[in-house]
Design a protein around this motif. Sequence first.
Motif: not given
Length: 455
Positions: A217, A249-250, A214-215
């Motif tokens: 994405a 996802e996270e 996520r960082t």
Amino acid sequence: MAVQNGADEHEHGPQPQPEGKPEGKPLRVAIVGGGPAGLGAAIALSKLRDIEVRVFEQASELREIGAGIRIGYNCWRVLELLGAADRVKGHHKTSIVHRNGLTGEVVASSGPTPVPFRYQVRRVRRTRLQQALVSQVPGGIINLNKHVLSIEDLGQSQPGAGGVRIAFRDGTETTADLVVGADGIRSAIRDSIFPDHKIQFTGTIIWRVLIPTRTIAHIPDLISSTSWWHGPEGHVFHSPVDDPAEVAEEERLSELSARNLVDPATATGKKFSWGVPATNERVESHFKDYDPRIREALGQVPEGQWKEFSAFAGPRLETLTGWDKVVLLGDASHPLSGAFGSGAAFALEDGWILARAIEHARSSGQPLAKALEIFDAIRSPYYRRMYEHLDSQKQKLQDQQAKAADSLVGTATFTSTLQQRVAAFGGEEGLPWIYYNDIEDVWKQFLKGQSGASL
Ligand SMILES: Cc1cc2nc3c(=O)[nH]c(=O)nc-3n(C[C@H](O)[C@H](O)[C@H](O)COP(=O)(O)OP(=O)(O)OC[C@H]3O[C@@H](n4cnc5c(N)ncnc54)[C@H](O)[C@@H]3O)c2cc1C
């Protein structure tokens, strides 16, 4: 986990499954090293009858300090044979892109390998592979905090007799009939049986990290594929490592691996670094000219997370066995420094073939030395072929660079040779004898070929 640390015994995995009634004294096997080679050998050998297997690992806990690992057809096949394939989950590589790392321009791309879905290439967290292997190792045979210093042949006058004495750093020692050197690229076992063999710094430094996907994405074109961003003196590699069906996802992670090559001649006195922390500044300093997307990705790595690995390699060994009772597996047997990105598969294949060779020699009443001879006859030529391939690739690249240097300078030389560099990566299709190797088939071919032959 099936691990023994001093007198403590923890959780147990499946017990060895003897194939029949034990006859005579069991073969005492000491495996040195608890990486893929050692764990794979422990699983395969423990399934034989009349055998006592112990693993000696220097670390105080079994841990993987690398980031991700590529698992392709050859690795899936041997993982299946070891009963560990189902536990290894990761990112299914559906899109692989090679770019000019300075401009971002796409140089080459490919899709999934043309094999059944379960054998297609995945990038997985190293810890998952390790856990899958540990789960198949019989309980209580892994001994931690056991750093092997050296081994000694106790029966030099008579090949194969007397066993091997193993000396540990903690002052203790033990003996075994067979020592399996699965102790990696800087193998103490290799040093003992081939004291003249030396490895050297190749000039490549690799920094590796896993970070939350996520960082990164928000970075255009990055997380949708596995990608290589090539520069004049190295590259940055990115790949997701999780199976979305398994990981929320996270919590999904991505691997970043950055390589920089220096002339090894200018790096004299370079200390061996393996999994040591590196600062963000140190890593980023080598990629300042890269495409902004890569600089942004490197900038997202939290300080203190990068681990540095300096690549060492050494010449090919003429034989992978010594004293008629020592055998080298995995990186110890072919110090190629991660070339081909398939070293875990090679390590696991080695262990499985060793088990077959011992089983076969015993079934025909032949001594351990014969089993090692069979192992060597199958695995040595395979590694020789890899060394020869790398030599020819190196020569081709040097010729191309010399030609380009006559007419071009700086980044122009880099751009003109980039295609060749990407081609030198080989890939599955270019090297089917590696990436589509089926170790069970290799063994069947051996059995077929040896009927009437001397082995
Ligand atoms: C940067 C990089 C990227 C790579 N990427 C891939 C990839 O994508 N796919 C792939 O298949 N392969 C990859 N490889 C190669 C792969 O990591 C190795 O080939 C594989 O780990 C070899 O397994 P091994 O068990 O032989 O050695 P190792 O994994 O090195 O394990 C050796 C073990 O022995 C122990 N040990 C060492 N010395 C002693 C001693 N004296 N006494 C007791 N214990 C000892 C160590 O602590 C360690 O646990 C990569 C390698 C590198 C460097």
